[in-house]
Design an enzyme around this catalytic site. Sequence first.
Site, PDB file in Angstrom:
ATOM      1  N   LYS A   1       0.854  -1.191   0.000  1.00 44.86           N
ATOM      2  CA  LYS A   1       0.000   0.000   0.000  1.00 44.86           C
ATOM      3  C   LYS A   1       0.888   1.240   0.000  1.00 44.86           C
ATOM      4  O   LYS A   1       1.557   1.541   0.979  1.00 44.86           O
ATOM      5  CB  LYS A   1      -0.901   0.043   1.241  1.00 44.86           C
ATOM      6  CG  LYS A   1      -1.969   1.136   1.088  1.00 44.86           C
ATOM      7  CD  LYS A   1      -2.583   1.592   2.395  1.00 44.86           C
ATOM      8  CE  LYS A   1      -1.861   2.732   3.048  1.00 44.86           C
ATOM      9  NZ  LYS A   1      -1.826   3.985   2.286  1.00 44.86           N
TER      10      LYS A   1
ATOM     11  N   GLU B   1      10.539   0.965   9.894  1.00 52.16           N
ATOM     12  CA  GLU B   1      11.499   2.034   9.597  1.00 52.16           C
ATOM     13  C   GLU B   1      10.789   3.346   9.888  1.00 52.16           C
ATOM     14  O   GLU B   1       9.881   3.734   9.142  1.00 52.16           O
ATOM     15  CB  GLU B   1      11.904   2.000   8.113  1.00 52.16           C
ATOM     16  CG  GLU B   1      12.553   0.716   7.657  1.00 52.16           C
ATOM     17  CD  GLU B   1      13.925   0.514   8.248  1.00 52.16           C
ATOM     18  OE1 GLU B   1      14.525   1.500   8.729  1.00 52.16           O
ATOM     19  OE2 GLU B   1      14.394  -0.625   8.256  1.00 52.16           O
TER      20      GLU B   1
ATOM     21  N   CYS C   1      13.615  10.821   6.335  1.00 52.32           N
ATOM     22  CA  CYS C   1      13.666  10.292   7.707  1.00 52.32           C
ATOM     23  C   CYS C   1      15.042  10.496   8.314  1.00 52.32           C
ATOM     24  O   CYS C   1      15.180  10.717   9.512  1.00 52.32           O
ATOM     25  CB  CYS C   1      13.306   8.813   7.701  1.00 52.32           C
ATOM     26  SG  CYS C   1      14.247   7.896   6.476  1.00 52.32           S
TER      27      CYS C   1
ATOM     28  N   GLU D   1      10.360  15.681  15.120  1.00 55.61           N
ATOM     29  CA  GLU D   1      10.678  15.584  13.700  1.00 55.61           C
ATOM     30  C   GLU D   1       9.764  16.528  12.916  1.00 55.61           C
ATOM     31  O   GLU D   1       8.542  16.399  12.979  1.00 55.61           O
ATOM     32  CB  GLU D   1      10.452  14.144  13.228  1.00 55.61           C
ATOM     33  CG  GLU D   1      10.836  13.932  11.790  1.00 55.61           C
ATOM     34  CD  GLU D   1      10.534  12.506  11.313  1.00 55.61           C
ATOM     35  OE1 GLU D   1       9.454  11.993  11.630  1.00 55.61           O
ATOM     36  OE2 GLU D   1      11.392  11.936  10.628  1.00 55.61           O
TER      37      GLU D   1
HETATM   38  P1  NDP Z   1       2.655   7.938   8.040  1.00 54.21           P
HETATM   39  O1  NDP Z   1       3.096   7.133   9.201  1.00 54.21           O
HETATM   40  O2  NDP Z   1       1.563   8.908   8.228  1.00 54.21           O
HETATM   41  O3  NDP Z   1       2.202   7.010   6.838  1.00 54.21           O
HETATM   42  C1  NDP Z   1       3.014   5.987   6.322  1.00 54.21           C
HETATM   43  C2  NDP Z   1       2.123   4.953   5.651  1.00 54.21           C
HETATM   44  O4  NDP Z   1       1.320   4.309   6.655  1.00 54.21           O
HETATM   45  C3  NDP Z   1       1.154   5.546   4.648  1.00 54.21           C
HETATM   46  O5  NDP Z   1       0.990   4.641   3.572  1.00 54.21           O
HETATM   47  C4  NDP Z   1      -0.118   5.648   5.471  1.00 54.21           C
HETATM   48  O6  NDP Z   1      -1.274   5.705   4.705  1.00 54.21           O
HETATM   49  C5  NDP Z   1      -0.057   4.384   6.289  1.00 54.21           C
HETATM   50  N1  NDP Z   1      -0.874   4.401   7.506  1.00 54.21           N
HETATM   51  C6  NDP Z   1      -1.304   5.469   8.217  1.00 54.21           C
HETATM   52  N2  NDP Z   1      -2.012   5.056   9.295  1.00 54.21           N
HETATM   53  C7  NDP Z   1      -2.035   3.705   9.264  1.00 54.21           C
HETATM   54  C8  NDP Z   1      -2.577   2.684  10.112  1.00 54.21           C
HETATM   55  N3  NDP Z   1      -3.245   2.975  11.223  1.00 54.21           N
HETATM   56  N4  NDP Z   1      -2.376   1.395   9.767  1.00 54.21           N
HETATM   57  C9  NDP Z   1      -1.675   1.059   8.667  1.00 54.21           C
HETATM   58  N5  NDP Z   1      -1.139   1.981   7.823  1.00 54.21           N
HETATM   59  C10 NDP Z   1      -1.291   3.282   8.117  1.00 54.21           C
HETATM   60  O7  NDP Z   1       3.974   8.622   7.507  1.00 54.21           O
HETATM   61  P2  NDP Z   1       4.104   9.646   6.329  1.00 54.21           P
HETATM   62  O8  NDP Z   1       3.547   9.066   5.078  1.00 54.21           O
HETATM   63  O9  NDP Z   1       3.602  10.952   6.815  1.00 54.21           O
HETATM   64  O10 NDP Z   1       5.693   9.661   6.135  1.00 54.21           O
HETATM   65  C11 NDP Z   1       6.516  10.404   6.917  1.00 54.21           C
HETATM   66  C12 NDP Z   1       7.157   9.578   8.018  1.00 54.21           C
HETATM   67  O11 NDP Z   1       7.859   8.460   7.472  1.00 54.21           O
HETATM   68  C13 NDP Z   1       8.190  10.354   8.770  1.00 54.21           C
HETATM   69  O12 NDP Z   1       8.028  10.232  10.143  1.00 54.21           O
HETATM   70  C14 NDP Z   1       9.519   9.718   8.358  1.00 54.21           C
HETATM   71  O13 NDP Z   1      10.525   9.858   9.294  1.00 54.21           O
HETATM   72  C15 NDP Z   1       9.142   8.328   8.088  1.00 54.21           C
HETATM   73  N6  NDP Z   1      10.084   7.705   7.168  1.00 54.21           N
HETATM   74  C16 NDP Z   1      11.000   6.806   7.659  1.00 54.21           C
HETATM   75  C17 NDP Z   1      11.958   6.246   6.835  1.00 54.21           C
HETATM   76  C18 NDP Z   1      12.959   5.246   7.359  1.00 54.21           C
HETATM   77  O14 NDP Z   1      13.585   4.563   6.550  1.00 54.21           O
HETATM   78  N7  NDP Z   1      13.142   5.102   8.653  1.00 54.21           N
HETATM   79  C19 NDP Z   1      12.029   6.602   5.417  1.00 54.21           C
HETATM   80  C20 NDP Z   1      11.014   7.525   4.999  1.00 54.21           C
HETATM   81  C21 NDP Z   1      10.083   8.060   5.866  1.00 54.21           C
HETATM   82  P3  NDP Z   1      -1.833   7.157   4.278  1.00 54.21           P
HETATM   83  O15 NDP Z   1      -0.851   7.734   3.374  1.00 54.21           O
HETATM   84  O16 NDP Z   1      -3.085   6.845   3.631  1.00 54.21           O
HETATM   85  O17 NDP Z   1      -2.015   7.917   5.549  1.00 54.21           O
END
Ligand code: NDP
Length: 484
Positions: free
Chosen positions: A170, A245, A279, A380
């Site tokens: 997803k 991650e 991130c 962050e």
């Molecule tokens: P989110 O945590 O909001 O979303 C990440 C994904 O999870 C999206 O596909 C989102 O869907 C989905 N999601 C949201 N809520 C749920 C749930 N309850 N159950 C299952 N899936 C869910 O993060 P962001 O998209 O805002 O990305 C930014 C974050 O990602 C930052 O905190 C960043 O640090 C982290 N990140 C970490 C990396 C790493 O390698 N450690 C690399 C890149 C980013 P939807 O989009 O529909 O909300």
Amino acid sequence: MFIGGEWMNASGSQTRTITDPANGETLGTVPETTDQDVDLAVKAARRAFDDTNWGSTDNAATRAQLMRDLAAKLREVAPEFAKLDTQNCGKPLIEAEGDVADAANCLDFYAGLATSTMGQTASVPMNMQSMVLREPIGVAAQIVPWNYPLLMAVWKIAPALAAGCTVVIKPSELTPLTVLELAKLAQEVGLPAGVLNVVTGVGEVAGVALTNHPDIDKIAFTGGTDTGSKIMAAAAKGIKNVTLELGGKNPAIVFADANLNQAIEWIAFAGFANQGEVCSAGSRILVERSIYDQVVERVKIIAQNIKIGHGLAQDVRMGPVVSKEHYDKVMGYIQKAKEENCRLVCGGSHPAGAQFANGHFIEPTIFADVTPAHTLFREEVFGPVMSFTPFDTEEEAVRLANDTEYGLAAGVFTEHIGKAHRVVKQIKAGIIWVNCYHPTFNELPWGGYKKSGIGRELGKYGMEAYLETKQVNINLDQSELGWY
Ligand code: NDP
């Protein structure tokens, strides 16, 4: 959506409009997945895993070849993929081009590992021949964020396919386009139906349905720490294997003996690459006091000269942040930093000019004299906002660097090799750069300490995350047991 080798709309027939964050233009519409659709996708992946030889060792060479074919296809159409990621998430084209090249290389790297999964034999007593076998975990649910739409997806898809798992992925609700295009390429190269499934839609529906589905064996998630916690709770309910991650609040330490001409550019890159929506972004810059003012001033000059604009425009090095909601969040952090009396050095606003009017642009922003008491030091931001903090001793620098609940990445700038090694060993983070920031390689592990996650992606570590471990003991002795 791409389910069981077929393209389909959501059962509820609802759609979502996908827009360009630089100008608000519509890029397309995608289905809004329902629980039922997720169920279909998981069942398709389950069938492909249970009822075909996809994951068998006999099929490893075929898996490897399909992945190489997919990498080659991706390279053929790399310019279109780069353009689409730029339009969908706002990043400068030069960065998106790098992402597509990395994604193709990642597929090739894991294609190599597909045929080199090794077990072990062990010397044990009792005339036994003991072995450890490695087998694919099964059906993997993969959930990825919007900041590297294609690359984050490939970091997960490639090791899973190499290991012999099947996948339901997803993408973020905001940036599903290149993942869908990748599924088209997968179909073209002949990836069997059900091996890779893509469901679009929101986390609260599609993500929740996916992580709670009883037929999922493994969950791999990249995203925010709060979401990671929810995912872990879902995994706990079903006792599912999970890798996370998550976010970071990453420090970069600049010692007075650093090569400043080199360090200054890397520091700006650490904080402002991909609009700071990274991130591992180096967002907390810790600078030895004797060079503090000079470093702040020199990074400010770079920041003020970064070309902002639509990612497709010539020489742009900073695009818009991904959405209005995220723009408001980043601006909220800037406002809070001002209210908490952090010193605004540059930026902090929407850039002026008609070309920026319809996009979520934010000027590269620097705050100085930020202390551990400030929100900016702790939370962050995930946008183009850097904080600078002075320190006096090596011990203080390490203490400040580790003064965070996160532990994803860090940078160290010094010409003193002994100091570099000492500091590297003391920083609690999964990725550390010395005299540079951000370069990373498919061969090496990626992941965090503390609240930055669990497990590692990339390298052979990334493959481990998709393999089960089986103990086998073969009795070579002919005698009877004689127990009863
Ligand atoms: P989110 O945590 O909001 O979303 C990440 C994904 O999870 C999206 O596909 C989102 O869907 C989905 N999601 C949201 N809520 C749920 C749930 N309850 N159950 C299952 N899936 C869910 O993060 P962001 O998209 O805002 O990305 C930014 C974050 O990602 C930052 O905190 C960043 O640090 C982290 N990140 C970490 C990396 C790493 O390698 N450690 C690399 C890149 C980013 P939807 O989009 O529909 O909300």
